[in-house]
Design an enzyme around this catalytic site. Structure first.
Site, PDB file in Angstrom:
ATOM      1  N   LEU A 198       5.024  -0.375   5.335  1.00 28.87           N
ATOM      2  CA  LEU A 198       4.532   0.968   5.625  1.00 28.87           C
ATOM      3  C   LEU A 198       3.012   1.059   5.533  1.00 28.87           C
ATOM      4  CD1 LEU A 198       7.181   3.059   3.641  1.00 28.87           C
ATOM      5  CD2 LEU A 198       7.279   2.249   6.015  1.00 28.87           C
ATOM      6  N   HIS A 199       2.460   1.894   6.415  1.00 32.37           N
ATOM      7  CA  HIS A 199       1.030   2.181   6.415  1.00 32.37           C
ATOM      8  C   HIS A 199       0.843   3.680   6.618  1.00 32.37           C
ATOM      9  CE1 HIS A 199       1.513   2.399  10.738  1.00 32.37           C
ATOM     10  NE2 HIS A 199       1.899   1.139  10.792  1.00 32.37           N
TER      11      HIS A 199
ATOM     12  N   HIS B  42       3.090   5.573   9.106  1.00 38.47           N
ATOM     13  CA  HIS B  42       4.427   5.932   8.628  1.00 38.47           C
ATOM     14  C   HIS B  42       4.375   7.136   7.680  1.00 38.47           C
ATOM     15  CE1 HIS B  42       4.922   1.485   9.416  1.00 38.47           C
ATOM     16  NE2 HIS B  42       5.934   1.970  10.106  1.00 38.47           N
TER      17      HIS B  42
ATOM     18  N   ASP C  13       4.643   4.023  19.930  1.00 32.41           N
ATOM     19  CA  ASP C  13       5.728   3.367  20.654  1.00 32.41           C
ATOM     20  C   ASP C  13       6.306   4.366  21.658  1.00 32.41           C
ATOM     21  OD1 ASP C  13       5.783   0.777  19.254  1.00 32.41           O
ATOM     22  OD2 ASP C  13       6.334   1.991  17.528  1.00 32.41           O
TER      23      ASP C  13
ATOM     24  N   VAL D 244      -1.550   7.463  14.741  1.00 38.28           N
ATOM     25  CA  VAL D 244      -2.558   7.440  13.677  1.00 38.28           C
ATOM     26  C   VAL D 244      -3.431   6.211  13.896  1.00 38.28           C
ATOM     27  CG1 VAL D 244      -2.954   7.355  11.189  1.00 38.28           C
ATOM     28  CG2 VAL D 244      -1.011   8.637  12.103  1.00 38.28           C
TER      29      VAL D 244
ATOM     30  N   SER E  44       1.912  -2.361  11.758  1.00 39.63           N
ATOM     31  CA  SER E  44       2.211  -3.383  10.761  1.00 39.63           C
ATOM     32  C   SER E  44       1.751  -4.754  11.221  1.00 39.63           C
ATOM     33  CB  SER E  44       3.716  -3.401  10.473  1.00 39.63           C
ATOM     34  OG  SER E  44       4.148  -2.153   9.972  1.00 39.63           O
ATOM     35  N   ARG E  45       1.666  -4.952  12.539  1.00 43.45           N
ATOM     36  CA  ARG E  45       1.263  -6.247  13.067  1.00 43.45           C
ATOM     37  C   ARG E  45      -0.259  -6.449  13.075  1.00 43.45           C
ATOM     38  NH1 ARG E  45       6.104  -5.304  16.349  1.00 43.45           N
ATOM     39  NH2 ARG E  45       7.533  -7.079  16.106  1.00 43.45           N
TER      40      ARG E  45
END
Length: 297
Positions: A33-34, A37, A150, A180, A190-191
């Site tokens: 999570l960042h 999220h 996405d 964000v 996340s990547r």
């Protein structure tokens, strides 16, 4: 926050959370999570009485030679973050719980899954649609929240909900939350942690080039010329390849070759080092960045 990993415990917990007619919002994630999220979680808290977050690295949406094994897993850290945000339920099932022996069903949303990322990741959106439908059936949320980063995924989930007459959640309660971004404009992902420091510095060109391209479209430049310039700018910035850089109708994902005010989005996927970065933006004056040109990047 209650954390459960079996369907039996999930059912009992949901009964308690929904007691008294309380509304429930779901934020599906794969963990790692960042801030993106957590922004979804905060929006969920603003819309519903209770918030559930799922963490499940879904093997069904990873293709051969993709990063399933390397995908970051940090459940303890994620759990602390969610508890700090006041989440009520963390649903963290095992692969065996989600796909028991003999599992043989998949959901396919024809048409929307055959373009953009679907072209380069065959079967990916079958895995996404299948796991999201399972999550909806397991939790039966009043709302579900997804990031607009996405965009194709969001369009597919909304189409699935509409086509299958889902009530929990209804298609109108599937909420897209704006992307964000880091301070320099790179979409949070996340990547992004796969990027080296030098690659991270180069990657910001993606955001800048897309904003300039949107400005050019709004100024009436031919779409083909704008997209050609966008692709050249991305490659010149050090990206290894471009999977797509397209202008598409926002809901149907139909290709736009002549923009005449349609509800459109510019969508890009490009490879930088080990990271495949995706981004999209609405064709909207608020997203444009001028008077720079693609040639000056």
């Amino acid at each position: 926050m209650q954390t459960v990993s079996t369907l039996g415990d999930l059912g009992k917990t949901l009964t308690s959370l929904k007691n008294g007619g309380k509304t429930l919002a779901l934020v599906p994630t794969m963990g790692a999570l960042h801030e993106g999220h957590l922004t979804l979680v905060r929006e969920a808290k603003a819309r519903a009485d209770r918030v559930a977050v799922s963490i499940f690295v879904n093997p069904m949406q990873f293709g051969v030679n993709e990063d399933l094994d390397a995908y970051p897993r940090q459940l303890a850290q994620d759990s602390r973050l969610l508890e700090g945000e006041g989440v009520d339920l963390l649903w963290a099932p095992t692969v065996a719980a989600m796909y028991p022996d003999g599992f043989a069903t998949k959901v396919s949303v024809s048409g929307l899954d055959g373009v953009l990322c679907g072209t380069h990741r065959p079967g990916h959106f079958d895995g996404v649609a299948t796991v999201v439908l399972k999550l909806f059936n397991q939790i039966r949320p009043d709302f579900a929240l997804f990031g607009e980063k996405d965009w194709q995924q969001l369009a597919i989930i909304r189409r699935m909900a509409r086509d299958l007459d889902l009530a929990f959640p209804h298609v109108d309660a599937i909420v897209g939350v704006p992307t964000v971004r880091e301070a320099d404009g790179l979409a949070m992902s996340s990547r992004n942690r796969y990027l080296s420091p030098s690659e991270r510095a180069q990657a910001v060109t993606l955001n800048r080039a897309m904003r300039i391209a949107i400005g050019a479209v709004l100024e009436g430049e031919p779409v083909a010329r704008v997209l050609a310039g966008l692709r050249a700018a991305i490659l010149d910035a050090g990206f290894a390849r471009i999977d797509y850089a397209d202008l598409r109708e926002a809901d149907t994902l139909a290709e736009i070759t002549d923009w005449r005010g349609q509800n459109a989005r510019l969508l890009v996927a490009a490879q930088m080092g080990k990271a495949r970065l995706i981004d999209n933006m609405a064709v909207d004056p608020a997203m444009a960045r001028m008077p720079e040109t693609l040639a000056t990047l």
